[in-house]
Design a protein around this motif. Structure first.
Motif, mmCIF file in Angstrom:
data_model
loop_
_atom_site.group_PDB
_atom_site.id
_atom_site.type_symbol
_atom_site.label_atom_id
_atom_site.label_comp_id
_atom_site.label_asym_id
_atom_site.label_seq_id
_atom_site.Cartn_x
_atom_site.Cartn_y
_atom_site.Cartn_z
ATOM 1 N N ASP A 109 0.825 -1.211 0.000
ATOM 2 C CA ASP A 109 0.000 0.000 0.000
ATOM 3 C C ASP A 109 0.858 1.260 0.000
ATOM 4 N N THR A 110 1.945 1.226 0.747
ATOM 5 C CA THR A 110 2.843 2.381 0.796
ATOM 6 C C THR A 110 3.368 2.720 -0.593
ATOM 7 N N LEU A 111 3.784 1.711 -1.324
ATOM 8 C CA LEU A 111 4.337 1.940 -2.663
ATOM 9 C C LEU A 111 3.271 2.447 -3.631
ATOM 10 N N ARG A 112 2.061 1.944 -3.468
ATOM 11 C CA ARG A 112 0.963 2.421 -4.327
ATOM 12 C C ARG A 112 0.695 3.908 -4.072
ATOM 13 N N VAL A 113 0.723 4.298 -2.800
ATOM 14 C CA VAL A 113 0.489 5.697 -2.440
ATOM 15 C C VAL A 113 1.629 6.583 -2.924
ATOM 16 N N VAL A 114 2.866 6.169 -2.654
ATOM 17 C CA VAL A 114 4.041 6.976 -3.023
ATOM 18 C C VAL A 114 4.109 7.162 -4.540
ATOM 19 N N SER A 115 3.595 6.199 -5.289
ATOM 20 C CA SER A 115 3.583 6.306 -6.751
ATOM 21 C C SER A 115 2.794 7.518 -7.234
ATOM 22 N N GLU A 116 1.881 8.013 -6.396
ATOM 23 C CA GLU A 116 1.106 9.201 -6.758
ATOM 24 C C GLU A 116 1.918 10.484 -6.599
ATOM 25 N N TYR A 117 3.000 10.413 -5.828
ATOM 26 C CA TYR A 117 3.827 11.594 -5.584
ATOM 27 C C TYR A 117 5.091 11.619 -6.443
ATOM 28 N N ALA A 118 5.584 10.445 -6.802
ATOM 29 C CA ALA A 118 6.908 10.350 -7.427
ATOM 30 C C ALA A 118 6.838 9.721 -8.814
ATOM 31 N N ASP A 119 7.869 9.968 -9.595
ATOM 32 C CA ASP A 119 8.000 9.367 -10.928
ATOM 33 C C ASP A 119 8.872 8.123 -10.905
ATOM 34 N N ILE A 120 9.609 7.939 -9.802
ATOM 35 C CA ILE A 120 10.463 6.768 -9.631
ATOM 36 C C ILE A 120 10.744 6.622 -8.141
ATOM 37 N N ILE A 121 10.918 5.385 -7.687
ATOM 38 C CA ILE A 121 11.140 5.105 -6.264
ATOM 39 C C ILE A 121 12.460 4.356 -6.111
ATOM 40 N N GLY A 122 13.265 4.809 -5.157
ATOM 41 C CA GLY A 122 14.471 4.084 -4.755
ATOM 42 C C GLY A 122 14.194 3.434 -3.415
ATOM 43 N N LEU A 123 14.197 2.104 -3.356
ATOM 44 C CA LEU A 123 13.761 1.383 -2.161
ATOM 45 C C LEU A 123 14.854 0.473 -1.628
ATOM 46 N N ARG A 124 15.153 0.624 -0.338
ATOM 47 C CA ARG A 124 16.001 -0.351 0.357
ATOM 48 C C ARG A 124 15.153 -1.004 1.435
ATOM 49 N N HIS A 125 15.238 -2.350 1.497
ATOM 50 C CA HIS A 125 14.370 -3.079 2.432
ATOM 51 C C HIS A 125 15.068 -4.338 2.925
ATOM 52 N N PHE A 126 14.734 -4.738 4.142
ATOM 53 C CA PHE A 126 15.329 -5.936 4.735
ATOM 54 C C PHE A 126 14.722 -7.217 4.193
ATOM 55 N N ASN A 127 13.607 -7.122 3.461
ATOM 56 C CA ASN A 127 12.917 -8.300 2.933
ATOM 57 C C ASN A 127 13.498 -8.687 1.576
ATOM 58 N N ASP A 128 13.677 -9.956 1.325
ATOM 59 C CA ASP A 128 14.132 -10.378 -0.003
ATOM 60 C C ASP A 128 13.288 -11.528 -0.552
ATOM 61 N N THR A 129 12.070 -11.686 -0.018
ATOM 62 C CA THR A 129 11.177 -12.743 -0.508
ATOM 63 C C THR A 129 9.871 -12.140 -1.029
ATOM 64 N N THR A 130 8.988 -11.707 -0.131
ATOM 65 C CA THR A 130 7.694 -11.165 -0.562
ATOM 66 C C THR A 130 7.804 -9.791 -1.200
ATOM 67 N N ILE A 131 8.950 -9.153 -1.067
ATOM 68 C CA ILE A 131 9.098 -7.797 -1.608
ATOM 69 C C ILE A 131 8.867 -7.746 -3.118
ATOM 70 N N PHE A 132 9.173 -8.822 -3.807
ATOM 71 C CA PHE A 132 9.007 -8.827 -5.264
ATOM 72 C C PHE A 132 7.538 -8.816 -5.669
ATOM 73 N N ASP A 133 6.682 -9.269 -4.781
ATOM 74 C CA ASP A 133 5.237 -9.122 -4.998
ATOM 75 C C ASP A 133 4.778 -7.729 -4.582
ATOM 76 N N ASP A 134 5.330 -7.222 -3.487
ATOM 77 C CA ASP A 134 4.931 -5.899 -2.986
ATOM 78 C C ASP A 134 5.194 -4.794 -4.002
ATOM 79 N N ILE A 135 6.351 -4.851 -4.664
ATOM 80 C CA ILE A 135 6.704 -3.750 -5.568
ATOM 81 C C ILE A 135 5.831 -3.730 -6.826
ATOM 82 N N LYS A 136 5.108 -4.807 -7.070
ATOM 83 C CA LYS A 136 4.201 -4.817 -8.221
ATOM 84 C C LYS A 136 3.056 -3.818 -8.033
ATOM 85 N N SER A 137 2.835 -3.398 -6.788
ATOM 86 C CA SER A 137 1.779 -2.425 -6.508
ATOM 87 C C SER A 137 2.169 -1.019 -6.937
#
Length: 336
Positions: A109-137
């Motif tokens: 949800d955070t990424l979906r919201v931030v997409s309304e403010y930005a043209d590109i997102i630089g993301l660092r995260h401790f997750n390396d499994t479900t994150i690939f599904d999360d970023i599809k939002s």
């Protein structure tokens, strides 16, 4: 000699388009072809003279950086790259405390919201499994600025670009990735995945109980690259391995001070310590200058800091190449 049909003046916009990154996410360097990587490096070379004075390619565009883990070099160079492109930056360096993640908002949800403010997102995260599904939002491109323990493609790209600028080619070179903990060596693994695409030979050296994750090995296998793994080498065997390579890459330790994993890392680091004498001996015997690379920050006990003053030092030079490379990356992913 015939004039080729594609002869024309060079245009940065064309080179950026040739990377094939426009509108896409950057997760693993094995997702890119050799031709795409070379186009990105060519664009970075074209941008390099303007990496201090800046260009107005991204005027009106916004980068959002969200770092769920500590960072100095990756965050600052990514933000600097956007500013030097003429764009703007909104940033959150502690989302778990200062964003709605503290209210238990999902990353999706955070990424979906931030997409309304930005043209590109630089993301660092401790997750390396479900994150690939999360970023599809996200509805804008997302740059992985480091996910968990397995991928840090922007670091891998700037390391590749540094090596390319130093050696003039990446094809056929022999690169040692060595660490007391290859399970956490995400920068070294990303470097290796990119080099695999370019036709380099990868050599690993580490402890047998902390080897390269299967996910990375599968991605390397998918490229058909040549790589070999060595475990639990003696000091002499490690020195001989170093001398057989063109570059040595140290991924370093990203675990915060005071944690058990950090203590284990530093305890084992002495078995992989790089001496200046080893490099000087290789130059006398083989006539080659072995470059030492490190993702930084570095710690006493990993290698001889006297290397700083020699031609073998590439780790601080990597920082200088990080801005033009990331400028090219951002411009490629947004398009201009």
């Amino acid at each position: 000699m015939a004039i080729t049909k594609d002869f024309k003046t060079m245009r940065l916009a064309d080179t950026l388009e040739e990377t094939g990154l426009r509108g896409k996410n950057l997760n693993f360097l094995t997702d890119m072809t050799k031709e795409q990587l070379m186009s990105l490096f060519k664009a970075a070379e074209m941008i390099e003279p303007y990496s201090k004075s800046g260009l107005e390619l991204m005027k009106g565009k916004v980068l959002c950086t969200m770092f769920f883990q500590p960072s100095t070099r990756t965050r600052f160079s990514t933000e600097t790259a956007m500013l030097r492109l003429g764009g703007s930056v909104i940033s959150e360096s502690n989302p778990l405390s200062n964003s709605s993640a503290a209210k238990d908002e999902s990353l999706s949800d955070t990424l979906r919201v931030v997409s309304e403010y930005a043209d590109i997102i630089g993301l660092r995260h401790f997750n390396d499994t479900t994150i690939f599904d999360d970023i599809k939002s996200a509805t804008v491109p997302v740059i992985s600025c480091g996910y968990g323990n397995i991928t840090h493609p922007t670091q891998g790209l700037l390391d590749m670009y540094t090596a390319y600028r130093a050696l003039g080619t990446l094809e056929g070179i022999r690169v040692l990735v060595t660490s007391p903990d290859l399970t956490r060596a995400r920068s070294g693994q990303s470097f290796a995945m990119g080099l695999a695409r370019m036709g380099a030979e990868i050599v690993y050296s580490g402890p047998s109980e902390l080897r390269t994750p299967d996910t990375i090995r599968e991605k390397l296998d998918s490229t058909g690259c040549k790589y070999v793994e060595h475990f639990d080498l003696s000091e002499k065997e490690q020195e001989e391995l170093i001398q057989s390579c063109d570059l040595v890459y140290l991924p370093g330790c990203s675990v915060p001070k005071g944690q058990d994993a950090r203590e284990i890392f530093m305890k084992k680091a002495k078995n992989y310590y790089i001496k200046l004498e080893t490099l000087e001996e290789a130059k006398k015997k083989y006539g080659k200058t072995i470059g030492i690379m490190h993702s930084l920050p570095r710690f006493a006990g990993e290698f001889d800091f006297n290397i700083d003053k020699t031609e073998h030092e590439l780790y601080f030079k990597q920082i200088g190449f990080s801005v033009p490379l990331r400028m090219a990356l951002i411009a490629s992913m947004i398009g201009c």
